[in-house]
Design an enzyme around this catalytic site. Sequence first.
Site, PDB file in Angstrom:
ATOM      1  N   PRO A   2       0.851  -1.173  -0.035  1.00  0.00           N
ATOM      2  CA  PRO A   2      -0.001   0.048   0.022  1.00  0.00           C
ATOM      3  C   PRO A   2       0.686   1.245   0.233  1.00  0.00           C
ATOM      4  CG  PRO A   2      -0.819  -1.522   1.609  1.00  0.00           C
ATOM      5  CD  PRO A   2       0.565  -1.990   1.074  1.00  0.00           C
ATOM      6  N   GLU A   3       0.315   2.231  -0.827  1.00  0.00           N
ATOM      7  CA  GLU A   3       1.209   3.645  -0.758  1.00  0.00           C
ATOM      8  C   GLU A   3       0.789   4.334   0.454  1.00  0.00           C
ATOM      9  OE1 GLU A   3       2.565   4.792  -4.486  1.00  0.00           O
ATOM     10  OE2 GLU A   3       1.981   2.918  -5.571  1.00  0.00           O
ATOM     11  N   LYS A  52       4.247   5.351   4.982  1.00  0.00           N
ATOM     12  CA  LYS A  52       3.628   3.916   4.973  1.00  0.00           C
ATOM     13  C   LYS A  52       3.554   3.280   6.230  1.00  0.00           C
ATOM     14  CE  LYS A  52       5.393   3.097   0.256  1.00  0.00           C
ATOM     15  NZ  LYS A  52       6.120   2.409  -0.676  1.00  0.00           N
ATOM     16  N   ARG A 264      13.087  -2.976  -8.311  1.00  0.00           N
ATOM     17  CA  ARG A 264      11.472  -2.806  -8.582  1.00  0.00           C
ATOM     18  C   ARG A 264      11.319  -2.314 -10.070  1.00  0.00           C
ATOM     19  NH1 ARG A 264       8.626  -1.497  -4.204  1.00  0.00           N
ATOM     20  NH2 ARG A 264       7.031  -1.878  -5.603  1.00  0.00           N
TER      21      ARG A 264
END
Length: 274
Positions: A2-3, A52, A264
Amino acid sequence: MPEGHTLHRLARRQQRVFAGQQVHVTSPQGRFLDGADAVDGMVFARAEAWGKHLIQHFRPAHAAAGARAGRRMIHVHLGLYGAFTEAPVPMDAPVGQVRMRMEGTRVGVDLRAPTACELFTPADLDELIARLGPDPLRPDADPTRAVSAIGRSRRPIAALMMDQKVIAGIGNVYRAELLFRASMNPYREGRAVSTDSVEAMWEDLTALMRVGVRRGRIHVVRPEDDHGPGSYAPDRPRTYVYRRAGEACRVCGTTIRVAELEGRNLYWCPTCQP
C-alpha cells in the site's frame, strides 16, 4: 505494498470509528500478546499516518483527553501482505492468522500479516520520523528537505522517488506516473534535476495523493488522456505507464518500456520522458 494515501485513508477511517471509545484488544494469533495486553481496555485517542506507517494512540480510560501520562502507541507497517478487515461488533470467531483484533462499541478490525505490529514509545516515534522524508499528505511536511536530498544525489531520480528517506509514502505506481506527468527521464541523476522541477513534482504529487485519499484509488490520468485500453487490473483506474510495458503510450503512441531499478520494476515512455 500500500502507498501512503492508503495509510492516511486508513488512519482517518480508524479515527472515525474508534476515537474516544474504550477498546478491547487481543492477539488471537498469539504473536502480539504483550502489546495487546498493554492497550486492552484503554481509550483509542487517535490514529495518524507517516508515509507508509500507521500509528495508533491510546490513553488510560480514567485519564482526561489531553493528559499524556500513561499513554501508549502501536506502530503498524502493512508491508506487502498486511491488511485490516472490518466487521460489526460482536465479531465472529477469528479466521486465519490474526495478529491483532481491536473491538470498539460498534465496529472491530482484524489485522493480518503485517510486516510490523509493535508497541511504540515516544522515542521510537521520534526515531521513525527522523529517518523518513517529508510526507506530502501531512500538513507539517517540509518539501525543502526532499529538494535538498535530491539535489545532492547522483542516484537516478526514479530511485530517489522510491526512497522513503527522501519522500515518505511514494510507491511504485506514484513514482512511475509522477515522472511521466513531469516528462522526466527516470534515469536522470537527482543533482541534474532543477529545483523548480522537483518543487513542481512535489506539488503534483501532493494533489494526486489527496485525490487518492478521497477516492480510495490512485487517479493519475488527466481527463483528456483518459481513454483507450483499460487499466492493468479490473478494479483500477487507467495509468499512463505503470504495468503497461509493451503497450502504446496514451499520449504519443510510443511503446512503453520496463526495466528493473534497485529491485523494482520501472515503467516509462522513452518519447514523453526523453
